[in-house]
Motif scaffolding. Structure first.
Motif, PDB file in Angstrom:
ATOM      1  N   LYS A 189      -8.555   1.282 -20.092  1.00 19.09           N
ATOM      2  CA  LYS A 189      -7.676   0.880 -18.793  1.00 19.09           C
ATOM      3  C   LYS A 189      -6.546   0.014 -19.064  1.00 19.09           C
ATOM      4  O   LYS A 189      -6.595  -0.759 -20.119  1.00 19.09           O
ATOM      5  CB  LYS A 189      -8.855   0.268 -17.634  1.00 19.09           C
ATOM      6  N   PRO A 190      -5.634  -0.069 -18.436  1.00 20.69           N
ATOM      7  CA  PRO A 190      -4.466  -0.877 -18.764  1.00 20.69           C
ATOM      8  C   PRO A 190      -4.803  -2.452 -18.736  1.00 20.69           C
ATOM      9  O   PRO A 190      -4.133  -3.452 -19.229  1.00 20.69           O
ATOM     10  CB  PRO A 190      -3.445  -0.642 -17.636  1.00 20.69           C
ATOM     11  N   SER A 191      -5.794  -2.672 -17.975  1.00 14.04           N
ATOM     12  CA  SER A 191      -6.307  -4.136 -17.616  1.00 14.04           C
ATOM     13  C   SER A 191      -7.123  -4.456 -18.735  1.00 14.04           C
ATOM     14  O   SER A 191      -7.375  -5.960 -18.825  1.00 14.04           O
ATOM     15  CB  SER A 191      -7.122  -4.233 -16.386  1.00 14.04           C
ATOM     16  N   LYS A 192      -7.427  -3.727 -19.772  1.00 13.96           N
ATOM     17  CA  LYS A 192      -8.396  -4.083 -20.911  1.00 13.96           C
ATOM     18  C   LYS A 192      -7.893  -5.236 -21.740  1.00 13.96           C
ATOM     19  O   LYS A 192      -6.410  -5.557 -22.186  1.00 13.96           O
ATOM     20  CB  LYS A 192      -8.581  -2.729 -21.945  1.00 13.96           C
ATOM     21  N   VAL A 193      -8.422  -6.167 -21.912  1.00 14.34           N
ATOM     22  CA  VAL A 193      -7.989  -7.462 -22.657  1.00 14.34           C
ATOM     23  C   VAL A 193      -7.975  -7.030 -24.281  1.00 14.34           C
ATOM     24  O   VAL A 193      -8.887  -6.536 -24.721  1.00 14.34           O
ATOM     25  CB  VAL A 193      -9.055  -8.655 -22.479  1.00 14.34           C
ATOM     26  N   VAL A 194      -6.975  -7.449 -24.985  1.00 10.05           N
ATOM     27  CA  VAL A 194      -6.698  -7.077 -26.345  1.00 10.05           C
ATOM     28  C   VAL A 194      -7.084  -8.251 -27.105  1.00 10.05           C
ATOM     29  O   VAL A 194      -6.965  -9.173 -26.754  1.00 10.05           O
ATOM     30  CB  VAL A 194      -5.099  -6.878 -26.648  1.00 10.05           C
ATOM     31  N   THR A 244      -1.750   4.626 -35.841  1.00 15.76           N
ATOM     32  CA  THR A 244      -2.795   3.785 -35.714  1.00 15.76           C
ATOM     33  C   THR A 244      -2.521   2.448 -36.241  1.00 15.76           C
ATOM     34  O   THR A 244      -2.108   2.381 -37.517  1.00 15.76           O
ATOM     35  CB  THR A 244      -4.150   4.407 -36.297  1.00 15.76           C
ATOM     36  N   VAL A 245      -2.589   1.602 -35.410  1.00 15.62           N
ATOM     37  CA  VAL A 245      -2.278   0.266 -35.725  1.00 15.62           C
ATOM     38  C   VAL A 245      -3.494  -0.889 -35.555  1.00 15.62           C
ATOM     39  O   VAL A 245      -4.367  -0.596 -34.559  1.00 15.62           O
ATOM     40  CB  VAL A 245      -1.147  -0.384 -34.905  1.00 15.62           C
ATOM     41  N   ILE A 246      -3.562  -2.079 -36.315  1.00 18.00           N
ATOM     42  CA  ILE A 246      -4.385  -2.914 -36.131  1.00 18.00           C
ATOM     43  C   ILE A 246      -3.647  -4.262 -35.525  1.00 18.00           C
ATOM     44  O   ILE A 246      -2.528  -4.477 -35.962  1.00 18.00           O
ATOM     45  CB  ILE A 246      -5.084  -3.303 -37.580  1.00 18.00           C
ATOM     46  N   VAL A 247      -4.224  -4.812 -34.572  1.00 18.67           N
ATOM     47  CA  VAL A 247      -3.552  -6.002 -33.828  1.00 18.67           C
ATOM     48  C   VAL A 247      -3.971  -7.345 -34.518  1.00 18.67           C
ATOM     49  O   VAL A 247      -4.984  -7.653 -35.000  1.00 18.67           O
ATOM     50  CB  VAL A 247      -4.338  -6.129 -32.371  1.00 18.67           C
ATOM     51  N   LYS A 266       0.387 -21.223 -11.408  1.00 18.90           N
ATOM     52  CA  LYS A 266      -0.459 -20.393 -11.883  1.00 18.90           C
ATOM     53  C   LYS A 266      -0.906 -20.482 -13.544  1.00 18.90           C
ATOM     54  O   LYS A 266       0.019 -20.792 -14.343  1.00 18.90           O
ATOM     55  CB  LYS A 266       0.529 -19.148 -12.012  1.00 18.90           C
ATOM     56  N   GLU A 267      -1.887 -20.383 -13.765  1.00 20.62           N
ATOM     57  CA  GLU A 267      -2.602 -20.866 -15.162  1.00 20.62           C
ATOM     58  C   GLU A 267      -2.518 -19.554 -16.178  1.00 20.62           C
ATOM     59  O   GLU A 267      -3.044 -18.292 -15.629  1.00 20.62           O
ATOM     60  CB  GLU A 267      -3.865 -21.210 -15.068  1.00 20.62           C
ATOM     61  N   LYS A 268      -2.180 -19.802 -17.356  1.00 20.65           N
ATOM     62  CA  LYS A 268      -2.198 -18.655 -18.079  1.00 20.65           C
ATOM     63  C   LYS A 268      -3.237 -18.514 -18.691  1.00 20.65           C
ATOM     64  O   LYS A 268      -4.033 -19.254 -19.265  1.00 20.65           O
ATOM     65  CB  LYS A 268      -1.004 -18.871 -19.445  1.00 20.65           C
ATOM     66  N   PRO A 269      -3.625 -17.002 -19.015  1.00 25.32           N
ATOM     67  CA  PRO A 269      -4.987 -16.748 -19.751  1.00 25.32           C
ATOM     68  C   PRO A 269      -4.833 -17.111 -21.179  1.00 25.32           C
ATOM     69  O   PRO A 269      -4.051 -16.716 -21.731  1.00 25.32           O
ATOM     70  CB  PRO A 269      -5.276 -15.186 -19.588  1.00 25.32           C
ATOM     71  N   SER A 270      -5.776 -17.868 -21.641  1.00 25.18           N
ATOM     72  CA  SER A 270      -5.652 -18.511 -23.165  1.00 25.18           C
ATOM     73  C   SER A 270      -6.237 -17.551 -24.266  1.00 25.18           C
ATOM     74  O   SER A 270      -5.955 -17.419 -25.329  1.00 25.18           O
ATOM     75  CB  SER A 270      -6.227 -19.922 -23.317  1.00 25.18           C
ATOM     76  N   GLU A 271      -7.302 -16.884 -23.644  1.00 23.70           N
ATOM     77  CA  GLU A 271      -8.065 -15.879 -24.645  1.00 23.70           C
ATOM     78  C   GLU A 271      -7.359 -14.447 -24.815  1.00 23.70           C
ATOM     79  O   GLU A 271      -7.566 -13.874 -26.037  1.00 23.70           O
ATOM     80  CB  GLU A 271      -9.648 -15.955 -24.049  1.00 23.70           C
ATOM     81  N   GLY A 272      -6.778 -13.954 -23.981  1.00 19.58           N
ATOM     82  CA  GLY A 272      -6.214 -12.710 -24.120  1.00 19.58           C
ATOM     83  C   GLY A 272      -5.189 -12.197 -23.178  1.00 19.58           C
ATOM     84  O   GLY A 272      -4.844 -12.743 -22.182  1.00 19.58           O
ATOM     85  N   VAL A 273      -4.442 -11.017 -23.542  1.00 15.32           N
ATOM     86  CA  VAL A 273      -3.618 -10.226 -22.859  1.00 15.32           C
ATOM     87  C   VAL A 273      -3.808  -8.975 -22.342  1.00 15.32           C
ATOM     88  O   VAL A 273      -4.871  -8.242 -23.362  1.00 15.32           O
ATOM     89  CB  VAL A 273      -2.173 -10.340 -23.605  1.00 15.32           C
ATOM     90  N   ARG A 274      -3.543  -8.443 -21.318  1.00 15.96           N
ATOM     91  CA  ARG A 274      -3.927  -7.168 -20.908  1.00 15.96           C
ATOM     92  C   ARG A 274      -3.089  -6.038 -21.751  1.00 15.96           C
ATOM     93  O   ARG A 274      -2.141  -6.284 -22.490  1.00 15.96           O
ATOM     94  CB  ARG A 274      -3.100  -7.045 -19.561  1.00 15.96           C
ATOM     95  N   LEU A 275      -3.800  -5.065 -22.086  1.00 15.59           N
ATOM     96  CA  LEU A 275      -3.381  -4.018 -22.819  1.00 15.59           C
ATOM     97  C   LEU A 275      -2.099  -3.340 -22.707  1.00 15.59           C
ATOM     98  O   LEU A 275      -1.036  -3.362 -23.733  1.00 15.59           O
ATOM     99  CB  LEU A 275      -4.496  -2.782 -23.068  1.00 15.59           C
ATOM    100  N   GLU A 280       2.055 -12.492 -24.879  1.00 16.91           N
ATOM    101  CA  GLU A 280       2.336 -11.547 -23.593  1.00 16.91           C
ATOM    102  C   GLU A 280       4.062 -11.357 -23.258  1.00 16.91           C
ATOM    103  O   GLU A 280       4.522 -11.149 -22.308  1.00 16.91           O
ATOM    104  CB  GLU A 280       1.663 -12.092 -22.307  1.00 16.91           C
ATOM    105  N   GLN A 281       4.744 -12.128 -24.322  1.00 13.36           N
ATOM    106  CA  GLN A 281       6.290 -12.208 -24.092  1.00 13.36           C
ATOM    107  C   GLN A 281       6.748 -11.215 -24.918  1.00 13.36           C
ATOM    108  O   GLN A 281       6.377 -11.155 -26.222  1.00 13.36           O
ATOM    109  CB  GLN A 281       6.669 -13.626 -24.501  1.00 13.36           C
ATOM    110  N   ARG A 282       7.665 -10.574 -24.584  1.00 10.39           N
ATOM    111  CA  ARG A 282       8.629  -9.579 -25.264  1.00 10.39           C
ATOM    112  C   ARG A 282       9.650 -10.443 -26.032  1.00 10.39           C
ATOM    113  O   ARG A 282      10.393 -10.749 -25.546  1.00 10.39           O
ATOM    114  CB  ARG A 282       9.298  -8.570 -24.384  1.00 10.39           C
ATOM    115  N   ARG A 283       9.145 -10.237 -27.358  1.00 13.56           N
ATOM    116  CA  ARG A 283      10.192 -10.987 -28.252  1.00 13.56           C
ATOM    117  C   ARG A 283      11.203  -9.897 -28.878  1.00 13.56           C
ATOM    118  O   ARG A 283      10.887  -8.804 -28.965  1.00 13.56           O
ATOM    119  CB  ARG A 283       9.204 -11.578 -29.356  1.00 13.56           C
ATOM    120  N   PRO A 284      12.207 -10.446 -29.978  1.00 16.59           N
ATOM    121  CA  PRO A 284      12.633  -9.419 -30.511  1.00 16.59           C
ATOM    122  C   PRO A 284      12.097  -8.707 -31.519  1.00 16.59           C
ATOM    123  O   PRO A 284      11.110  -8.978 -32.005  1.00 16.59           O
ATOM    124  CB  PRO A 284      13.820 -10.452 -31.472  1.00 16.59           C
TER     125      PRO A 284
END
Length: 133
Positions: free
Chosen positions: A44-49, A65-68, A2-11, A73-77
């Motif tokens: 939607k949950p599938s929106k690319v961040v 209110t946060v700014i990305v 499976k190829e990972k998306p390099s440009e974004g992650v789902r919301l 896509e990995q849950r880190r500490p």
């Protein structure tokens, strides 16, 4: 493979990785329920961040209110997850004001140390509804 998306992650995945919600399914429920706004609009949950996007999150009584600032896509500490976003100064100030208001409200209306017993409950009912009970 499976190829990972390099440009974004789902919301929903980003919210989970940034530790706003404990599970992805909970993040999805919050997005579907309108508790999360992406750049001022429901999404939607599938929106690319995307980087520098503005997210408005409602968690209980608090609204953030946060700014990305980073995408993962990995849950880190938690120490690393905090670096993924930056909360705006207005949001921090507003949350502190509402927390103070809740605290002051709790001080003016204290809860009793114990539950009323049977006689006290009957007295409360008489006081509340009158003598005809």
């Amino acid at each position: 493979m499976k190829e990972k998306p390099s440009e974004g992650v789902r919301l929903d995945k980003w919210l989970w990785a940034a530790r706003f919600y404990k599970t992805r399914s909970l993040a999805r429920e919050m997005i579907d329920g309108g508790k999360v706004h992406y750049n001022g609009q429901r999404s939607k949950p599938s929106k690319v961040v995307e980087l520098n996007a503005t997210l408005t999150l409602r968690q209980g009584n608090d609204e953030r209110t946060v700014i990305v600032r980073a995408i993962s896509e990995q849950r880190r500490p938690a120490a690393e997850a905090v670096l993924m976003y930056e909360e705006t100064a207005e949001s921090v100030e507003k949350r502190e004001k509402t927390a103070l208001a809740r605290k002051m409200n709790a001080l003016t209306m204290p809860h009793p140390d114990r539950r009323p017993d049977k006689k006290e409950r009957r007295d409360l009912m008489k006081f509340k509804y009158g003598e005809n009970e």
